[in-house]
Write an enzyme that holds these catalytic residues in place. Structure first.
Site, PDB file in Angstrom:
ATOM      1  CE  LYS A 119     -12.723 -30.948   6.379  1.00 53.94           C
ATOM      2  NZ  LYS A 119     -11.829 -29.979   7.055  1.00 53.94           N
ATOM      3  CG  ASN A 142     -16.269 -33.931   8.674  1.00 53.45           C
ATOM      4  OD1 ASN A 142     -16.353 -34.444   9.789  1.00 53.45           O
ATOM      5  ND2 ASN A 142     -15.686 -32.759   8.480  1.00 53.45           N
ATOM      6  CG  HIS A 188      -7.033 -32.770  13.607  1.00 52.59           C
ATOM      7  ND1 HIS A 188      -8.047 -32.491  14.508  1.00 52.59           N
ATOM      8  CD2 HIS A 188      -7.532 -32.485  12.373  1.00 52.59           C
ATOM      9  CE1 HIS A 188      -9.115 -32.075  13.853  1.00 52.59           C
ATOM     10  NE2 HIS A 188      -8.827 -32.050  12.571  1.00 52.59           N
TER      11      HIS A 188
END
Length: 446
Positions: A119, A142, A188
């Site tokens: 990303k 982010n 996650h």
């Protein structure tokens, strides 16, 4: 209840993002309170100094604070599944995040980028492409600056947001002009009940998008039936690799962009990142000259396959940003030559089995450290020699003992850093310091 009703708002979590929510809402005259499970969260002192009238509840999530609230704004690190959040939602309270607040306030087109890996690299490339094309762009979420803080600046031509799954969980109204999902791999799993739940959170980036950019494989998903989709991939995609005069080139449909050997970024995974950036640039109709010029000079970001030093024939590479199995697998497969892998940390409930194939193919040895070193060791023991040590300092010392001329030493942890470090940046900086310190006093080549 609409966003303009100015209800009493409880902000849950006082980190960088939570503080940005305080600033935004207080400036609009919205009554706010803050709660945090920590006794002294990072922005407490500055909150008390700049907003002394804001009520603060610390050392646990206050029942009283939740009862008084008419809407809840949760920071990305706060799980929506916490009992207090669930109870508030069951009472009908809106559960929002900073990106939802941003969506109701931004006045320029939004480019939203997410994915399990890559990303930040893609966001950085696209940022430079947009600027090279002569447009003003504000970058955040982010990626560095909280999204709401971007609203304090002059309105740009584009907002470029890197978004995590945590941020997407509470976002419904963003409606990007371009939405990008780079890739999906398990991550996650200490927060999500299943891989499917994690993937579903990522795919929320598509909501309301004018254009969607994804891999060719992802584009086969039926959710794209009514969307304008641009694909990227190594072949059979809008942005892909084709041979021109026997040399591999990045092309967009029929238009050559740049020869692969002209790129500064190294590794197969970064080639995929580059293709994604080219797809985004074409969705925005950026000039090809700006796209090619950017790709010729962009050499990467810190802590992402960052070459620290080459000494005595050994390359030391910092990939501390690799906080999941998919990212480390990509780093391994994208690195040529004999390789010693340094990995470990806080595994986030991950299954490390997918590392086996890449380690067997590319690594001559693995050195594990940190909290979940034993879990990784169980998976990799039969593949290559595995050394288990306590700290990153010990790992660097062990690597020095076993490397030979022509080797690469790759820190690509496949884990979060929180067992030993505050974040991946601190871990990467520690690795660089240890490398510089140790190779100056040790003989690296045997």
């Amino acid at each position: 209840m609409t966003m303009t009703d100015k209800p009493s708002t409880l902000i849950v979590g006082l980190g960088k993002t939570g503080f940005s929510c305080v600033k935004c809402l207080v400036a609009e005259g919205v009554p706010v309170a803050v709660t945090d499970s920590r006794e002294h969260p990072p922005y407490l002192d500055v909150l008390k100094e700049e907003y002394p009238d804001v009520a603060v509840f610390l050392g646990g999530f206050s029942d009283d604070a939740f009862k008084m609230a008419q809407q809840i704004v949760i920071s990305p690190g706060v799980s929506r599944t916490l009992p207090e959040i669930q109870q508030a939602e069951n009472r009908g309270l809106p559960i929002l995040g900073d990106i939802e607040l941003f969506a109701h306030r931004c006045k320029a087109p939004v480019i939203a980028i997410t994915g399990s890996n890559g990303k930040s690299t893609v966001t950085a490339i696209v940022n430079k492409m947009i600027k090279a094309a002569g447009y003003k762009v504000s970058v955040g979420a982010n990626y560095g600056t909280p999204a709401l803080d971007l609203l304090e600046e002059e309105t740009p031509d584009y907002y470029l947001l890197e978004l995590s799954s945590f941020q997407l969980e509470t976002t419904t109204s963003l409606s990007p002009v371009v939405s990008v999902l780079l890739n999906l791999s398990p991550d996650h799993l200490d927060r999500y009940n299943s891989v499917e739940d994690y993937y579903a959170a990522k795919r929320r980036v598509y909501r309301g998008a004018s254009q969607v950019i994804s891999t060719t494989e992802e584009a086969a998903n039926t959710i794209f039936k009514d969307k304008n989709c641009i694909t990227f991939g190594f072949s059979d995609s809008d942005a892909c690799i084709k041979k021109i005069d026997d040399e591999p080139w990045i092309v967009y449909r029929t238009q050559p962009i740049i020869a692969v050997n002209e790129l500064q970024l190294l590794g197969q995974h970064n080639l995929s990142n580059t293709l994604a950036a080219v797809a985004i640039a074409n969705a925005l109709a950026l000039p090809l000259s700006a796209v090619a010029a950017t790709l010729k000079i962009f050499s990467g970001l810190p802590h992402r396959m960052e070459l620290i030093i080459e000494k005595n024939g050994v390359k030391w590479i910092n990939d501390s940003k690799a906080t999941n199995v998919g990212s480390t697998t990509a780093a391994l497969l994208g690195t040529n030559g004999p390789l010693v892998l340094l990995a470990g940390g806080e595994g986030k409930g991950a299954d490390f089995t997918p590392l086996r194939t890449a380690v067997a193919q590319r690594a001559k040895a693995v050195i594990l450290y940190g909290r979940d070193a034993s879990l990784i060791s169980t998976v990799l023991n039969e593949c290559v020699p595995v050394y288990q040590v306590a700290t990153l300092d010990d790992a660097v010392g062990q690597a020095i003992k076993i490397v030979k001329k022509g080797d690469r030493v790759l820190l690509s942890p496949a884990c979060a850093s929180f067992d030993l470090y505050d974040n991946y940046e601190q871990r990467g900086d520690a690795f660089k310091s240890l490398v510089y310190k140790n190779i100056d006093r040790e003989k690296v080549c045997l």
